[in-house]
Write a protein that holds these residues in place. Structure first.
Motif, PDB file in Angstrom:
ATOM      1  N   VAL A 181      18.457 -11.362 -11.588  1.00 29.74           N
ATOM      2  CA  VAL A 181      17.515 -10.249 -11.408  1.00 29.74           C
ATOM      3  C   VAL A 181      17.406  -9.893  -9.928  1.00 29.74           C
ATOM      4  N   ARG A 182      17.343 -10.892  -9.065  1.00 23.59           N
ATOM      5  CA  ARG A 182      17.257 -10.638  -7.626  1.00 23.59           C
ATOM      6  C   ARG A 182      18.505  -9.875  -7.141  1.00 23.59           C
ATOM      7  N   ALA A 183      19.672 -10.270  -7.617  1.00 23.78           N
ATOM      8  CA  ALA A 183      20.905  -9.573  -7.235  1.00 23.78           C
ATOM      9  C   ALA A 183      20.894  -8.135  -7.764  1.00 23.78           C
ATOM     10  N   PHE A 184      20.378  -7.953  -8.968  1.00 21.80           N
ATOM     11  CA  PHE A 184      20.261  -6.619  -9.556  1.00 21.80           C
ATOM     12  C   PHE A 184      19.372  -5.722  -8.692  1.00 21.80           C
ATOM     13  N   LEU A 185      18.250  -6.248  -8.223  1.00 21.45           N
ATOM     14  CA  LEU A 185      17.320  -5.445  -7.435  1.00 21.45           C
ATOM     15  C   LEU A 185      17.863  -5.098  -6.060  1.00 21.45           C
ATOM     16  N   GLY A 186      18.543  -6.013  -5.426  1.00 18.77           N
ATOM     17  CA  GLY A 186      19.032  -5.757  -4.077  1.00 18.77           C
ATOM     18  C   GLY A 186      17.923  -5.916  -3.066  1.00 18.77           C
ATOM     19  N   ASP A 187      17.270  -4.818  -2.702  1.00 21.17           N
ATOM     20  CA  ASP A 187      16.122  -4.856  -1.810  1.00 21.17           C
ATOM     21  C   ASP A 187      15.403  -3.513  -1.890  1.00 21.17           C
ATOM     22  N   THR A 188      14.521  -3.264  -0.943  1.00 16.82           N
ATOM     23  CA  THR A 188      13.649  -2.098  -1.004  1.00 16.82           C
ATOM     24  C   THR A 188      14.396  -0.774  -1.042  1.00 16.82           C
ATOM     25  N   LEU A 189      15.570  -0.694  -0.487  1.00 13.65           N
ATOM     26  CA  LEU A 189      16.312   0.567  -0.486  1.00 13.65           C
ATOM     27  C   LEU A 189      17.619   0.536  -1.265  1.00 13.65           C
ATOM     28  N   ARG A 190      18.026  -0.609  -1.738  1.00 15.27           N
ATOM     29  CA  ARG A 190      19.300  -0.699  -2.438  1.00 15.27           C
ATOM     30  C   ARG A 190      19.108  -1.037  -3.918  1.00 15.27           C
ATOM     31  N   TYR A 191      18.129  -0.499  -4.553  1.00  9.87           N
ATOM     32  CA  TYR A 191      17.899  -0.787  -5.963  1.00  9.87           C
ATOM     33  C   TYR A 191      18.553   0.279  -6.826  1.00  9.87           C
ATOM     34  N   PHE A 220       5.834   9.952  -5.977  1.00  8.43           N
ATOM     35  CA  PHE A 220       5.790  11.406  -5.885  1.00  8.43           C
ATOM     36  C   PHE A 220       6.485  12.050  -7.072  1.00  8.43           C
ATOM     37  N   ILE A 221       5.968  13.195  -7.456  1.00  6.06           N
ATOM     38  CA  ILE A 221       6.440  13.887  -8.650  1.00  6.06           C
ATOM     39  C   ILE A 221       7.891  14.352  -8.500  1.00  6.06           C
ATOM     40  N   ASP A 222       8.357  14.521  -7.263  1.00  2.68           N
ATOM     41  CA  ASP A 222       9.723  14.994  -7.046  1.00  2.68           C
ATOM     42  C   ASP A 222      10.716  13.863  -6.787  1.00  2.68           C
ATOM     43  N   GLN A 223      10.320  12.620  -7.051  1.00  2.00           N
ATOM     44  CA  GLN A 223      11.213  11.478  -6.888  1.00  2.00           C
ATOM     45  C   GLN A 223      11.814  11.066  -8.229  1.00  2.00           C
ATOM     46  N   ASN A 224      12.901  10.323  -8.138  1.00  2.00           N
ATOM     47  CA  ASN A 224      13.495   9.704  -9.315  1.00  2.00           C
ATOM     48  C   ASN A 224      12.443   8.786  -9.948  1.00  2.00           C
ATOM     49  N   PRO A 225      12.267   8.819 -11.273  1.00  2.00           N
ATOM     50  CA  PRO A 225      11.261   7.967 -11.928  1.00  2.00           C
ATOM     51  C   PRO A 225      11.410   6.467 -11.634  1.00  2.00           C
ATOM     52  N   VAL A 226      12.597   6.028 -11.293  1.00  2.00           N
ATOM     53  CA  VAL A 226      12.776   4.613 -10.955  1.00  2.00           C
ATOM     54  C   VAL A 226      11.935   4.245  -9.734  1.00  2.00           C
ATOM     55  N   CYS A 227      11.696   5.197  -8.848  1.00  2.00           N
ATOM     56  CA  CYS A 227      10.896   4.922  -7.653  1.00  2.00           C
ATOM     57  C   CYS A 227       9.485   4.464  -8.008  1.00  2.00           C
ATOM     58  N   TYR A 232       0.845  -1.182   0.000  1.00  2.00           N
ATOM     59  CA  TYR A 232       0.000   0.000   0.000  1.00  2.00           C
ATOM     60  C   TYR A 232       0.887   1.241   0.000  1.00  2.00           C
ATOM     61  N   ILE A 233       0.610   2.168  -0.903  1.00  2.00           N
ATOM     62  CA  ILE A 233       1.383   3.401  -0.988  1.00  2.00           C
ATOM     63  C   ILE A 233       0.467   4.592  -0.729  1.00  2.00           C
ATOM     64  N   CYS A 234       0.900   5.454   0.193  1.00  2.00           N
ATOM     65  CA  CYS A 234       0.153   6.671   0.497  1.00  2.00           C
ATOM     66  C   CYS A 234       1.037   7.626   1.295  1.00  2.00           C
ATOM     67  N   MET A 235       1.178   8.846   0.844  1.00  2.00           N
ATOM     68  CA  MET A 235       1.800   9.976   1.541  1.00  2.00           C
ATOM     69  C   MET A 235       3.282   9.823   1.874  1.00  2.00           C
ATOM     70  N   ASP A 236       3.709   8.787   2.477  1.00  2.00           N
ATOM     71  CA  ASP A 236       5.100   8.574   2.858  1.00  2.00           C
ATOM     72  C   ASP A 236       5.430   7.124   2.636  1.00  2.00           C
ATOM     73  N   PRO A 237       6.624   6.709   2.643  1.00  2.00           N
ATOM     74  CA  PRO A 237       7.852   7.460   2.818  1.00  2.00           C
ATOM     75  C   PRO A 237       8.331   8.059   1.507  1.00  2.00           C
ATOM     76  N   ARG A 238       9.392   8.830   1.589  1.00  2.00           N
ATOM     77  CA  ARG A 238       9.934   9.521   0.426  1.00  2.00           C
ATOM     78  C   ARG A 238      11.394   9.153   0.248  1.00  2.00           C
ATOM     79  N   GLY A 239      12.092   9.927  -0.544  1.00  2.00           N
ATOM     80  CA  GLY A 239      13.512   9.654  -0.778  1.00  2.00           C
ATOM     81  C   GLY A 239      13.672   8.448  -1.680  1.00  2.00           C
ATOM     82  N   ARG A 240      14.504   7.490  -1.283  1.00  2.00           N
ATOM     83  CA  ARG A 240      14.765   6.292  -2.088  1.00  2.00           C
ATOM     84  C   ARG A 240      13.652   5.255  -1.974  1.00  2.00           C
ATOM     85  N   TYR A 241      12.750   5.454  -1.030  1.00  2.00           N
ATOM     86  CA  TYR A 241      11.677   4.475  -0.879  1.00  2.00           C
ATOM     87  C   TYR A 241      10.822   4.467  -2.138  1.00  2.00           C
ATOM     88  N   PRO A 242      10.440   3.280  -2.613  1.00  2.00           N
ATOM     89  CA  PRO A 242       9.576   3.209  -3.786  1.00  2.00           C
ATOM     90  C   PRO A 242       8.245   3.905  -3.508  1.00  2.00           C
TER      91      PRO A 242
END
Length: 181
Positions: free
Chosen positions: A142-152, A23-30, A10-20
């Protein structure tokens, strides 16, 4: 220990930064990585808080009152209805046009790309689960490429390259071709 049961993201309001998130001000990869991580963690469901929460009057005042940087209509009636300003673009992926239709945002299109890639990853996993050793090796890559929720990886081009690698594998494997259809 492995988690049991069914889970959804579920995504709503937070978190921000590198978290997937979306938000319009995030890197498109997010935005694009969310379906990849759903696959990575084996999560079957995904819930968006809102696709089109604009407040009243947006159809009439779109060009004068709508400020996507603030994610709310500037008029006081809309602020009173919502009660607070949301994170940038949290309330919508779609924009109204003047004919009662919606136009997808660039963020929505990038997320949609990730959703389409989820199908490739699911097909690859199915082949790996059926005993295809080459598919299993590619799943691990692919799993190694992704890393995890914050290391992608934060490069859209990296996802394009990985998608092409998975697509090429599926295209050469007869069962893979069938699984993607």
């Amino acid at each position: 220990a492995a988690l049991r049961g069914e889970f959804f993201w579920y995504i709503c309001m937070d978190p921000r930064g590198r978290y997937p998130n979306r938000f319009i001000d995030q890197n498109p990869v997010c935005y694009r990585v969310v379906p990849w991580l759903l696959w990575f963690y084996g999560i079957k469901g995904y819930l968006e808080w809102s696709m089109d929460f604009y407040g009243e009057g947006c159809w009439n005042n779109l060009l004068t009152d709508f400020d996507p940087r603030r994610n709310a209509l500037v008029s006081s009636e809309s602020y009173e209805r919502v009660g607070f300003l949301l994170s940038p673009s949290d309330a919508y992926h779609l924009y109204p046009d003047r004919r009662d239709f919606y136009m997808p945002s660039i963020r929505m299109e990038i997320f949609k790309t990730g959703q389409e890639e989820y199908r490739y990853l699911a097909a690859l996993s199915a082949l790996a689960g059926a005993g295809n050793a080459r598919a299993a090796a590619l799943v691990e890559e692919v799993r190694a490429f992704l890393g995890d929720t914050l290391r992608y990886d934060l490069s859209l081009e990296s996802y394009d390259r990985m998608k092409e690698k998975v697509a090429a594998f599926l295209a050469e494997d007869a069962k893979g071709k069938e699984a993607v259809r």
